[in-house]
Design an enzyme around this catalytic site. Structure first.
Site, PDB file in Angstrom:
ATOM      1  N   GLU A 161      -3.750  15.571   5.308  1.00 53.89           N
ATOM      2  CA  GLU A 161      -3.329  15.726   3.908  1.00 53.89           C
ATOM      3  C   GLU A 161      -4.371  16.563   3.159  1.00 53.89           C
ATOM      4  O   GLU A 161      -5.560  16.247   3.184  1.00 53.89           O
ATOM      5  CB  GLU A 161      -3.206  14.353   3.234  1.00 53.89           C
ATOM      6  CG  GLU A 161      -2.623  14.482   1.832  1.00 53.89           C
ATOM      7  CD  GLU A 161      -2.585  13.166   1.055  1.00 53.89           C
ATOM      8  OE1 GLU A 161      -3.603  12.444   1.057  1.00 53.89           O
ATOM      9  OE2 GLU A 161      -1.549  12.879   0.444  1.00 53.89           O
ATOM     10  N   GLU A 196       0.843  -1.196   0.000  1.00 52.53           N
ATOM     11  CA  GLU A 196       0.000   0.000   0.000  1.00 52.53           C
ATOM     12  C   GLU A 196       0.881   1.249   0.000  1.00 52.53           C
ATOM     13  O   GLU A 196       1.785   1.369   0.825  1.00 52.53           O
ATOM     14  CB  GLU A 196      -0.878   0.044   1.256  1.00 52.53           C
ATOM     15  CG  GLU A 196      -1.921  -1.052   1.308  1.00 52.53           C
ATOM     16  CD  GLU A 196      -2.780  -0.947   2.556  1.00 52.53           C
ATOM     17  OE1 GLU A 196      -3.998  -1.047   2.423  1.00 52.53           O
ATOM     18  OE2 GLU A 196      -2.239  -0.751   3.658  1.00 52.53           O
ATOM     19  N   CYS A 229       1.918  12.869  -4.409  1.00 48.89           N
ATOM     20  CA  CYS A 229       1.957  12.406  -3.012  1.00 48.89           C
ATOM     21  C   CYS A 229       3.191  12.934  -2.290  1.00 48.89           C
ATOM     22  O   CYS A 229       3.192  13.071  -1.074  1.00 48.89           O
ATOM     23  CB  CYS A 229       1.923  10.889  -2.963  1.00 48.89           C
ATOM     24  SG  CYS A 229       3.224  10.136  -3.947  1.00 48.89           S
TER      25      CYS A 229
HETATM   26  P1  NAD Z   1      -8.308   6.985  -3.618  1.00 53.31           P
HETATM   27  O1  NAD Z   1      -7.884   6.258  -2.392  1.00 53.31           O
HETATM   28  O2  NAD Z   1      -9.590   7.696  -3.619  1.00 53.31           O
HETATM   29  O3  NAD Z   1      -8.361   5.997  -4.879  1.00 53.31           O
HETATM   30  C1  NAD Z   1      -7.218   5.247  -5.271  1.00 53.31           C
HETATM   31  C2  NAD Z   1      -7.679   4.029  -6.058  1.00 53.31           C
HETATM   32  O4  NAD Z   1      -8.356   3.153  -5.167  1.00 53.31           O
HETATM   33  C3  NAD Z   1      -8.672   4.351  -7.176  1.00 53.31           C
HETATM   34  O5  NAD Z   1      -8.412   3.522  -8.287  1.00 53.31           O
HETATM   35  C4  NAD Z   1     -10.006   3.989  -6.545  1.00 53.31           C
HETATM   36  O6  NAD Z   1     -11.001   3.654  -7.475  1.00 53.31           O
HETATM   37  C5  NAD Z   1      -9.598   2.785  -5.717  1.00 53.31           C
HETATM   38  N1  NAD Z   1     -10.521   2.460  -4.615  1.00 53.31           N
HETATM   39  C6  NAD Z   1     -11.297   3.296  -3.899  1.00 53.31           C
HETATM   40  N2  NAD Z   1     -12.034   2.594  -3.007  1.00 53.31           N
HETATM   41  C7  NAD Z   1     -11.681   1.293  -3.155  1.00 53.31           C
HETATM   42  C8  NAD Z   1     -12.095   0.079  -2.544  1.00 53.31           C
HETATM   43  N3  NAD Z   1     -13.011   0.058  -1.584  1.00 53.31           N
HETATM   44  N4  NAD Z   1     -11.541  -1.080  -2.962  1.00 53.31           N
HETATM   45  C9  NAD Z   1     -10.595  -1.077  -3.930  1.00 53.31           C
HETATM   46  N5  NAD Z   1     -10.188   0.035  -4.571  1.00 53.31           N
HETATM   47  C10 NAD Z   1     -10.720   1.206  -4.176  1.00 53.31           C
HETATM   48  O7  NAD Z   1      -7.093   7.960  -3.949  1.00 53.31           O
HETATM   49  P2  NAD Z   1      -7.063   9.076  -5.062  1.00 53.31           P
HETATM   50  O8  NAD Z   1      -7.921  10.203  -4.592  1.00 53.31           O
HETATM   51  O9  NAD Z   1      -7.301   8.449  -6.384  1.00 53.31           O
HETATM   52  O10 NAD Z   1      -5.527   9.522  -5.036  1.00 53.31           O
HETATM   53  C11 NAD Z   1      -5.005  10.509  -4.206  1.00 53.31           C
HETATM   54  C12 NAD Z   1      -4.369   9.885  -2.975  1.00 53.31           C
HETATM   55  O11 NAD Z   1      -3.371   8.945  -3.359  1.00 53.31           O
HETATM   56  C13 NAD Z   1      -3.661  10.896  -2.103  1.00 53.31           C
HETATM   57  O12 NAD Z   1      -3.945  10.606  -0.759  1.00 53.31           O
HETATM   58  C14 NAD Z   1      -2.188  10.659  -2.391  1.00 53.31           C
HETATM   59  O13 NAD Z   1      -1.305  11.020  -1.356  1.00 53.31           O
HETATM   60  C15 NAD Z   1      -2.180   9.188  -2.622  1.00 53.31           C
HETATM   61  N6  NAD Z   1      -1.026   8.795  -3.407  1.00 53.31           N
HETATM   62  C16 NAD Z   1      -0.015   8.137  -2.783  1.00 53.31           C
HETATM   63  C17 NAD Z   1       1.110   7.779  -3.498  1.00 53.31           C
HETATM   64  C18 NAD Z   1       2.247   7.065  -2.852  1.00 53.31           C
HETATM   65  O14 NAD Z   1       3.079   6.527  -3.577  1.00 53.31           O
HETATM   66  N7  NAD Z   1       2.330   7.035  -1.538  1.00 53.31           N
HETATM   67  C19 NAD Z   1       1.192   8.087  -4.859  1.00 53.31           C
HETATM   68  C20 NAD Z   1       0.128   8.763  -5.457  1.00 53.31           C
HETATM   69  C21 NAD Z   1      -0.988   9.113  -4.726  1.00 53.31           C
END
Ligand code: NAD
Length: 534
Positions: free
Chosen positions: A438, A299, A334
């Site tokens: 965040e 994750e 991120c």
């Molecule tokens: P999000 O958590 O809303 O969605 C991420 C993905 O998860 C999407 O494809 C979404 O459809 C899926 N998802 C949502 N609910 C789910 C579930 N119940 N089961 C399975 N999949 C599910 O995140 P976002 O808004 O798309 O992205 C922004 C976030 O991502 C920010 O918090 C950012 O910090 C983080 N991020 C982290 C990194 C890292 O490498 N640490 C990199 C990029 C983005």
């Protein structure tokens, strides 16, 4: 390209064929894939949205239900994304499962050749992908052209070249006459879930090592940004990747995403997204949960990344780096900096200069090369970011610039876009919402500090631990502070310059596990040791 403009009937014809099937339009021998995609992307007046299909078993498979995907710079619906559910995920996992034996038994070199071919085709379409990523996500085209798409190509090439050198190890013990060797074996179908901020960049960062290790893949890109992943399916077809090795199911997290990560035939899940989503994921109920949490789930989540400026920092270069680290991609990386701790002796000077830098940032249509920042990705996300500015005021903060955009400066087409200006806030306490949570937008909070010990404590005092930056001319201090920060990556006097061989990931609420050549290899395989008497 100009010749394509205005050719509406022809464009509609291409659109139909693009959704229905193949890489080449069967009824129009003259057109190439690139022309087809260009038809979709080049005409700003195009009123028919891009119709996206799932990619299952090597075929574009239409889905009966769709979601609207909005172009962030105009607010218009520009793509129809499949609203996939259990049935589509089952079909994709079944195709990936069927392809596993053939793909996993190929040599690493053969797999690498496939990835290199995919990288070459993607690179040859760089401009088309950059335009599409920009329209879909909102980032300026120059950023997608220089960062996102080149990095996708690099992801594919890096893992194609690097993984074969790390796959197997051996040791010989002549005293007991034994040779030991280790096989790194793929696990089966990898489920890959990616977010909207770096759509194809993060998808290929997972896909390349998963494939190189011999797994097959079902990916679920973000429902907010699905277009370049869909275009990438055509690249896979053109590269003759065997059917079923990569499958793409588009749709929402709670339906398509959840069906994928809980699927009994998906032993590996790599998720990148928000901590809030990660907290709700149903790992403990997963059929393989005993081993799942520790070994088969990766994750990558949110951050509250700090920069620390000591009094001996190179102020000019600091300001230059912080302009990028705070505001590139509208603060939606991120790794973006959202808290800046400045030594009190240079606090006043820094704050004045940083606010001027923020005021000078050009915000505008992502297609314009002078736009440093485009819009935020979606209307709800813009509303969320703006809410934090209200919180800042409620918590006693002073907003020094931003967030209002002068909409009269925007072209008519962009008046409904999700734009805001870089925002700098000061005067907040360490426990206030803007300092602890965040925001994921172009909002930076600046705070003074007095001592090294104090600032280390304050940087570490959030639930997150993704990355931090330290700016100082004192090398020893840079290393000393870096060692004490509770984060996955520390940049000293720089930002975003990590080599792909180095581990990437976060601690605390920012993640579980790491990604890099070695870490990804360990994640996407299991080791088996064979001991042989000689
Ligand atoms: P999000 O958590 O809303 O969605 C991420 C993905 O998860 C999407 O494809 C979404 O459809 C899926 N998802 C949502 N609910 C789910 C579930 N119940 N089961 C399975 N999949 C599910 O995140 P976002 O808004 O798309 O992205 C922004 C976030 O991502 C920010 O918090 C950012 O910090 C983080 N991020 C982290 C990194 C890292 O490498 N640490 C990199 C990029 C983005």
């Amino acid at each position: 390209m100009a010749a394509l403009k205005g050719a509406a009937p022809r464009r509609a014809h291409h659109l139909l064929h693009l959704t229905a099937l193949p890489s080449l339009c069967v009824s129009c021998a003259a057109c190439s894939v690139s022309t087809l995609i260009h038809c979709l992307l080049s005409d700003m007046d195009m009123d028919e949205p891009v119709m996206i299909s799932n990619f299952i078993g090597g075929e574009m498979v239409p889905c009966p239900h769709h979601l609207d995907s909005h172009e962030p710079s105009t607010g218009r619906v520009w793509a129809k994304v499949p609203d996939s559910g259990q049935a589509e995920v089952d079909a994709a996992v079944s195709a990936a499962h069927a392809a596993f034996e053939g793909w996993s038994s190929k040599s690493a070199q053969t797999r690498a050749n496939h990835l290199l071919r995919i990288a070459d085709i993607l690179e040859s379409r760089l401009e088309l992908f950059a335009e599409a990523e920009s329209r879909d996500q909102g980032k300026p085209v120059w950023l997608a052209r220089t960062l996102d798409i080149p990095r996708c190509v690099h992801n594919l090439r890096h893992f194609a070249h690097a993984i074969p050198h790390h796959l197997n190890k051996s040791s010989v013990n002549p005293e007991v006459g034994v040779v030991n060797y280790t096989l790194r074996e793929p696990q089966g179908v990898a489920g890959l879930i990616s977010p909207w901020n770096l759509p194809l960049y993060l998808l290929t960062f997972k896909l390349a090592p998963a494939l190189m290790c011999g797994n097959t893949v079902v990916a679920k890109p973000s429902e907010m940004t699905s277009v370049t992943a869909y275009m990438f399916c055509k690249v896979l077809q053109d590269a003759d990747l065997p059917a079923g090795v990569v499958n793409m199911v588009f749709g929402r997290g709670p339906s398509a995403g959840q069906a994928l990560i809980t699927h009994p035939q998906v032993p590996l899940v790599s998720f990148t997204g928000s901590t809030a989503t990660a907290d709700t994921l149903p790992w403990p109920q997963h059929p393989c949960s005993r081993s799942c949490l520790l070994r088969f789930v990766h994750e990558a989540m949110g951050g509250k990344n700090a920069a620390v400026l000591f009094d001996d920092c190179e102020m000019d270069s600091c300001l230059d780096t912080l302009k990028r680290s705070c505001f590139v991609n509208s603060g939606q990386v991120c790794l973006c900096t959202s808290r800046i701790f400045v030594h009190q002796s240079v606090f006043k000077e820094f704050l004045e200069r940083f606010v001027s830098v923020a005021r000078e940032v050009k915000v505008g249509p992502p297609s314009k090369k002078e736009s440093f920042m485009g819009p935020l990705n979606s209307k709800p996300h813009l509303a969320k970011v703006l809410k934090y500015i209200t919180y800042a005021v409620e918590d006693g903060g002073e907003v020094l610039c931003g967030p209002e955009v002068d909409r009269s400066d925007l072209p008519a087409l962009n008046k409904e876009g999700y734009f805001m200006r870089p925002t700098v806030i000061t005067g907040l306490s360490d426990k206030s919402r803007c300092i602890q949570e965040e925001i994921f937008g172009p909002v930076t909070c600046v705070l003074p500090f007095e001592t090294e010990e104090e600032v280390i404590h304050r940087v570490n005092d959030t639930p997150y631990g993704l990355c931090a930056s330290v700016f100082t001319s004192n090398l020893a201090r840079g290393h000393r502070v870096a060692h004490k920060l509770k984060v996955g990556t520390v940049w000293t006097n720089c930002w975003l310059v990590r080599d792909l061989d180095m581990p990437f990931g976060g601690v605390k609420s920012s993640g579980l596990g790491r990604e890099s050549t070695q870490d990804s290899l360990e994640f996407y395989t299991e080791a088996k040791t064979v001991c042989t008497k000689i």
